[in-house]
Enzyme design. Structure first.
Site, PDB file in Angstrom:
ATOM      1  N   ASP A 155      -7.973  -5.468   7.445  1.00  0.00           N
ATOM      2  CA  ASP A 155      -7.309  -4.547   6.523  1.00  0.00           C
ATOM      3  C   ASP A 155      -6.421  -5.325   5.554  1.00  0.00           C
ATOM      4  O   ASP A 155      -6.582  -6.535   5.342  1.00  0.00           O
ATOM      5  CB  ASP A 155      -6.527  -3.490   7.332  1.00  0.00           C
ATOM      6  CG  ASP A 155      -6.420  -2.152   6.625  1.00  0.00           C
ATOM      7  OD1 ASP A 155      -5.542  -1.999   5.754  1.00  0.00           O
ATOM      8  OD2 ASP A 155      -7.222  -1.247   6.938  1.00  0.00           O
ATOM      9  N   ASP A 156      -5.468  -4.653   4.985  1.00  0.00           N
ATOM     10  CA  ASP A 156      -4.559  -5.185   3.964  1.00  0.00           C
ATOM     11  C   ASP A 156      -3.899  -6.500   4.407  1.00  0.00           C
ATOM     12  O   ASP A 156      -3.526  -6.636   5.577  1.00  0.00           O
ATOM     13  CB  ASP A 156      -3.477  -4.109   3.750  1.00  0.00           C
ATOM     14  CG  ASP A 156      -2.660  -4.350   2.511  1.00  0.00           C
ATOM     15  OD1 ASP A 156      -2.862  -5.377   1.859  1.00  0.00           O
ATOM     16  OD2 ASP A 156      -1.818  -3.474   2.213  1.00  0.00           O
TER      17      ASP A 156
ATOM     18  N   LYS B  34     -13.522  -1.086   2.952  1.00  0.00           N
ATOM     19  CA  LYS B  34     -12.599   0.064   2.917  1.00  0.00           C
ATOM     20  C   LYS B  34     -11.918   0.010   1.557  1.00  0.00           C
ATOM     21  O   LYS B  34     -11.183  -0.931   1.259  1.00  0.00           O
ATOM     22  CB  LYS B  34     -11.579  -0.059   4.042  1.00  0.00           C
ATOM     23  CG  LYS B  34     -10.530   1.041   4.077  1.00  0.00           C
ATOM     24  CD  LYS B  34      -9.675   0.880   5.335  1.00  0.00           C
ATOM     25  CE  LYS B  34      -8.456   1.769   5.357  1.00  0.00           C
ATOM     26  NZ  LYS B  34      -7.571   1.446   6.497  1.00  0.00           N
ATOM     27  N   TRP B  35     -12.188   1.010   0.726  1.00  0.00           N
ATOM     28  CA  TRP B  35     -11.672   1.033  -0.661  1.00  0.00           C
ATOM     29  C   TRP B  35     -10.448   1.944  -0.673  1.00  0.00           C
ATOM     30  O   TRP B  35     -10.574   3.161  -0.592  1.00  0.00           O
ATOM     31  CB  TRP B  35     -12.755   1.568  -1.591  1.00  0.00           C
ATOM     32  CG  TRP B  35     -12.394   1.647  -3.034  1.00  0.00           C
ATOM     33  CD1 TRP B  35     -11.384   2.359  -3.594  1.00  0.00           C
ATOM     34  CD2 TRP B  35     -13.066   1.002  -4.114  1.00  0.00           C
ATOM     35  NE1 TRP B  35     -11.382   2.203  -4.950  1.00  0.00           N
ATOM     36  CE2 TRP B  35     -12.411   1.376  -5.307  1.00  0.00           C
ATOM     37  CE3 TRP B  35     -14.169   0.151  -4.204  1.00  0.00           C
ATOM     38  CZ2 TRP B  35     -12.821   0.924  -6.566  1.00  0.00           C
ATOM     39  CZ3 TRP B  35     -14.574  -0.286  -5.454  1.00  0.00           C
ATOM     40  CH2 TRP B  35     -13.900   0.092  -6.625  1.00  0.00           C
ATOM     41  N   ASP B  36      -9.295   1.352  -0.813  1.00  0.00           N
ATOM     42  CA  ASP B  36      -8.052   2.115  -0.702  1.00  0.00           C
ATOM     43  C   ASP B  36      -7.461   2.421  -2.080  1.00  0.00           C
ATOM     44  O   ASP B  36      -7.815   1.785  -3.087  1.00  0.00           O
ATOM     45  CB  ASP B  36      -7.056   1.295   0.132  1.00  0.00           C
ATOM     46  CG  ASP B  36      -6.111   2.176   0.938  1.00  0.00           C
ATOM     47  OD1 ASP B  36      -5.931   3.345   0.578  1.00  0.00           O
ATOM     48  OD2 ASP B  36      -5.535   1.677   1.931  1.00  0.00           O
ATOM     49  N   MET B  37      -6.536   3.359  -2.134  1.00  0.00           N
ATOM     50  CA  MET B  37      -5.866   3.738  -3.394  1.00  0.00           C
ATOM     51  C   MET B  37      -4.539   4.361  -3.001  1.00  0.00           C
ATOM     52  O   MET B  37      -4.501   5.505  -2.566  1.00  0.00           O
ATOM     53  CB  MET B  37      -6.764   4.747  -4.117  1.00  0.00           C
ATOM     54  CG  MET B  37      -6.434   5.040  -5.541  1.00  0.00           C
ATOM     55  SD  MET B  37      -5.119   6.236  -5.737  1.00  0.00           S
ATOM     56  CE  MET B  37      -5.201   6.565  -7.462  1.00  0.00           C
ATOM     57  N   ASN B  38      -3.464   3.570  -3.115  1.00  0.00           N
ATOM     58  CA  ASN B  38      -2.228   3.960  -2.443  1.00  0.00           C
ATOM     59  C   ASN B  38      -1.086   4.447  -3.321  1.00  0.00           C
ATOM     60  O   ASN B  38       0.061   4.395  -2.898  1.00  0.00           O
ATOM     61  CB  ASN B  38      -1.733   2.797  -1.579  1.00  0.00           C
ATOM     62  CG  ASN B  38      -2.486   2.732  -0.270  1.00  0.00           C
ATOM     63  OD1 ASN B  38      -2.834   3.755   0.294  1.00  0.00           O
ATOM     64  ND2 ASN B  38      -2.786   1.530   0.200  1.00  0.00           N
TER      65      ASN B  38
ATOM     66  N   ASP C 202      -3.841   8.763   7.733  1.00  0.00           N
ATOM     67  CA  ASP C 202      -3.140   7.684   8.433  1.00  0.00           C
ATOM     68  C   ASP C 202      -2.539   8.178   9.742  1.00  0.00           C
ATOM     69  O   ASP C 202      -2.038   7.387  10.538  1.00  0.00           O
ATOM     70  CB  ASP C 202      -2.025   7.109   7.549  1.00  0.00           C
ATOM     71  CG  ASP C 202      -2.571   6.080   6.573  1.00  0.00           C
ATOM     72  OD1 ASP C 202      -3.728   5.651   6.755  1.00  0.00           O
ATOM     73  OD2 ASP C 202      -1.848   5.711   5.632  1.00  0.00           O
TER      74      ASP C 202
HETATM   75  C1  GLA Z   1      -3.168   2.824   3.392  1.00  0.00           C
HETATM   76  C2  GLA Z   1      -4.320   3.156   4.327  1.00  0.00           C
HETATM   77  C3  GLA Z   1      -4.111   2.465   5.648  1.00  0.00           C
HETATM   78  C4  GLA Z   1      -3.977   0.969   5.450  1.00  0.00           C
HETATM   79  C5  GLA Z   1      -2.865   0.680   4.459  1.00  0.00           C
HETATM   80  C6  GLA Z   1      -2.831  -0.790   4.094  1.00  0.00           C
HETATM   81  O1  GLA Z   1      -1.996   3.426   3.797  1.00  0.00           O
HETATM   82  O2  GLA Z   1      -4.424   4.523   4.495  1.00  0.00           O
HETATM   83  O3  GLA Z   1      -5.166   2.764   6.529  1.00  0.00           O
HETATM   84  O4  GLA Z   1      -5.203   0.470   4.991  1.00  0.00           O
HETATM   85  O5  GLA Z   1      -3.021   1.418   3.271  1.00  0.00           O
HETATM   86  O6  GLA Z   1      -1.840  -1.071   3.208  1.00  0.00           O
END
Ligand code: GLA
Length: 743
Positions: free
Chosen positions: A371-372, A481-485, A553
């Site tokens: 992950d990140d 896993k393509w995220d957008m936060n 999450d």
């Molecule tokens: C978001 C995603 C999490 C994780 C974090 C990483 O919050 O929903 O599952 O990947 O970013 O920064």
């Protein structure tokens, strides 16, 4: 499946398996009226609806009272400022700054097949050969002669579905510039029957909770203006009978196939008519239409059910599985993954990941997802987004070394990206400060100390794509896993012209869609999972690109019951990212038995999100058993019909839902006793969905051990009507699986 035009009556009739949708062109002038949507009606009878000599189909009889006519007419194509004072479907500003729009029938065509929506996600034919045999389309062109504007309403149906898809194209046929300030994809009027409104609301970590409310006079809506479909509100609106249940009551469901800003509204007027409006949110939106320019408004899926929520759910699940998800994984078992986010957060290196992978592999897990935190200088969430190159301090030898080691172990490898974002502390920002969405002269608002890249700019799309693709080209990566936060704020683009600034949020979405389209085209075997701060972009638009989306999450199994219930109201279980995570849960601090965490995650894609090297032996030993259950049941979960029977959200005690195979030869039901009750011995659970005349063997998978205990043989009608008796278990948050197979 049929679409017809009755030329004498000037009437359109769309027929799906069980429903009819009827529109009529009002006499002479050509307003388009909405006549009927509901259970199927006979062709022979529909001329009744034209009633050409009657109000309201004869506006010329109301020469004196045109406003009254337009304000009460049941429209399919309402204009703006012309006397209809309900929600407009379209607003155009012309060169003199006037904003009236009046739409009149011009022409139509009916054809086999369904057009793609350029640059946008949309449902498609599953007829691989011709793309035309299983669907039909009606295009009605409405025209404003003063603006020289065509508005084309596109309705499509599939032979195997009860849904109706609608999108809209707006074309400037004149020689003057027009500004499109609003375009709803669906706007029509219908009679009220004391209907209620059903929506899905939420927040970070508690997405998509079902909520009913009375429809009062005036407008009530849900929407998003934060640049994504959002966790707060979902691009869906249901118009339902009061007290609708799973099996009884009417629902009209409207689901928007789009991942950006939306409005989903119902308005009750002085005649007690309801106007439904679904489309791109008009706030912060405008689009320049130069002569010959065309704007394509995204698709809305419309579903009517006369038999409760369940049949809407089944229609949507089947539609999305057959006509929206394109991934080769859509009908397949996905590799059981372990994600290191909750295990390590940013604190990991190659050795740590490999030690998790080794233990995971021994327990039967098939893929490690990093992950990140693997790129740039990202040791916390303050820096480096945009710098998609490996942090060799953490990962010496880079991704090729790590992926090779995993490969040797027999583990697949997945990786996290957040391609739409940039941190000020990054090379990308230092080199291209103008690529961040911002308004020159204003300090843009940071969120998680990050900013949004301007995806309306093709140069940004190209650059970001190359960075992401380069990583994928140079290591063995099976999953992204393509995220957008964060949300979009400070809506300014240095790329767009002054007059096109209002195009930013929609062009942003088109840029994101293009990025994902390129990715799955170059890497067709890649398993893509979308994510946005958990489930803030869990929408049908994203399903066109990725067969699964991270649900939330919040991985607490009890919270997940409501989140997954709301999500599964509309989306197939195969799309719901669900993991067994650590306890006490990182969001809530609640501790739920490991077995229950597994049972609840089985209703989704299934995986793990914990440090497998740190859990107890008892928990670790359960993993192979859970994975065996996953392998045993996943095909059924991916392809079967979902049955929601009882909801903890409503009864505050227990949850009960299941999946029944299309052939009705097997089923898997999940029971979660959320709270035990004093002096409460057992509960009768009715089990729907099976063939009433077939005998089934029912096994209850033991609460504690996961072992299956053969129990009894019963007919489908007995299971449906009388049900089974389940003894109350000791404790809260306990669960069991009920496996049913043809005897
Ligand atoms: C978001 C995603 C999490 C994780 C974090 C990483 O919050 O929903 O599952 O990947 O970013 O920064």
């Amino acid at each position: 499946m049929n679409i017809q035009f009755l030329s004498k009556e000037r009437l359109f009739k769309i027929d799906t398996i069980h429903c009819s949708y009827v529109m009529a062109i009002a006499d002479k002038e050509g307003f388009l009226g909405h006549v009927y949507y509901g259970p199927g009606i006979h062709d022979d009878d529909i001329s009744y609806f034209t009633r050409v000599s009657e109000y309201p189909f004869s506006p010329e009889k109301l020469a004196r009272e045109r406003c009254a006519f337009l304000d009460t007419f049941m429209h399919e194509a309402p204009g703006n400022q012309n006397g209809d004072f309900r929600e407009s479907s379209i607003v155009i500003t012309d060169e003199e700054n006037h904003e009236e729009v009046s739409l009149f029938y011009k022409e139509h065509k009916i054809y086999a097949g369904k057009p793609a929506l350029k640059g946008l996600p949309a449902t498609f034919s599953s007829d691989k050969k011709s793309g035309t045999n299983d669907c039909m389309t009606l295009e009605i062109t409405m025209n404003d002669p003063i603006l020289e504007l065509d508005v084309i309403y596109v309705y499509s149906i599939f032979a195997d579905s009860d849904a109706i898809m609608k999108s809209v194209r707006v074309i400037n046929r004149g020689s003057k510039k027009l500004i499109l300030n609003k375009i709803m994809s669906v706007t029509f009027d219908m009679p009220d029957k004391d209907y209620q409104m059903l929506t899905l609301h939420g927040s970070w970590a508690r997405e998509r909770r079902m909520e009913y409310r009375t429809i009062g006079h005036g407008k009530q809506s849900v929407g998003s203006i934060c640049g994504k479909s959002s966790a707060a509100e979902h691009p869906f609106i249901g118009i339902t009978s009061p007290n609708i249940t799973q099996t009884e009551g009417e629902i009209y469901g409207f689901h928007f196939v789009y991942s950006g800003n939306f409005l989903a509204q119902v308005e009750k007027n002085q005649q007690d008519h309801l106007r439904v409006a679904v489309g791109i949110h008009p706030e912060n939106f405008s689009f320049v239409l130069n002569p010959s320019d065309e704007f394509i408004a995204p698709e809305v899926v419309m579903v009517y059910s006369a038999s409760g929520l369940r049949s809407m759910t089944h229609i949507l699940h089947d539609l999305y599985r057959t006509h929206l998800i394109r991934s080769p994984f859509k009908d397949c078992k996905r590799p059981v993954l372990i994600n290191n986010w909750e295990a390590t957060y940013f604190d990991f290196n190659t050795d740590k990941l490999l030690s998790i992978a080794k233990e995971a592999k021994n327990a039967g897990i098939e893929m490690l997802v990093m992950d990140d935190g693997w790129f740039g200088k990202r040791n916390d969430d303050n820096t480096s987004l945009g710098d998609w190159f490996v942090n060799e301090e953490k990962l010496p030898g880079g991704l090729s070394y790590l992926s090779e080691k995993l490969d040797e172990m027999g583990m697949k490898f997945g990786i996290w990206f957040e391609p739409e974002m940039v941190c000020k502390e990054s090379e990308l920002y230092r080199n291209h400060p103008g690529w961040m969405i911002h308004i020159p002269g204003r300090e843009p608002a940071p969120s998680r100390n990050q900013y949004v890249l301007d995806m309306s700019n093709p140069a940004v799309v190209d650059y970001v794509y190359e960075m992401v693709a380069d990583i994928l080209r140079n290591a063995k990566i099976s999953y992204v896993k393509w995220d957008m936060n964060r949300s979009l704020t400070d809506l300014g683009s240095t790329y767009l012209s002054r007059e096109s600034q209002g195009e930013l949020t929609h062009r942003y979405m088109l840029g994101v869609y293009e990025l994902q389209e390129r990715l799955i085209t170059e890497f067709p075997e890649l398993l893509l999972e979308n994510c946005s701060s958990g489930g803030a972009r869990f929408d049908p638009g994203m399903l066109y690109y990725s067969p699964q989306i991270w649900c939330s999450d919040d991985t607490d199994a009890i919270e997940r019951l409501a989140i997954q219930e709301g999500t599964a109201l509309l989306f197939p279980l195969s799309t719901m990212g669900a993991h067994v995570s650590d306890c006490p849960n990182h969001v809530l601090g609640r501790t739920v038995p490991f077995a229950t965490r597994g049972h609840v995650a089985l209703a989704g894609t299934f995986g793990y999100e914990l440090d497998v090297t740190k859990i107890t032996k008892k928990e670790y030993d359960l993993i192979p058993k859970q994975i065996a259950q996953y392998h045993k049941y996943n095909e059924l979960i991916v392809s079967g019909d979902y049955y929601r029977v009882a909801s903890y959200r409503e009864n505050h005690l227990f949850d009960f839902y299941g999946v029944v195979s299309k052939e009705k030869d097997k089923a898997l039901y999940t029971y979660v006793q959320v709270l035990n009750r004093p002096n409460y011995k057992s509960r009768m659970l009715q089990i729907p969905g099976l063939d009433v005349n077939t005998k089934y063997q029912v096994r209850i998978v033991d609460w504690e051990t996961g072992n299956e205990i053969p129990t009894f043989v019963l007919h489908g009608d007995t299971l449906k009507n009388a049900g089974i008796t389940l003894e109350a278990a000791k404790g809260d948050f306990v669960s069991c699986l009920i496996e049913i197979t043809k005897a």
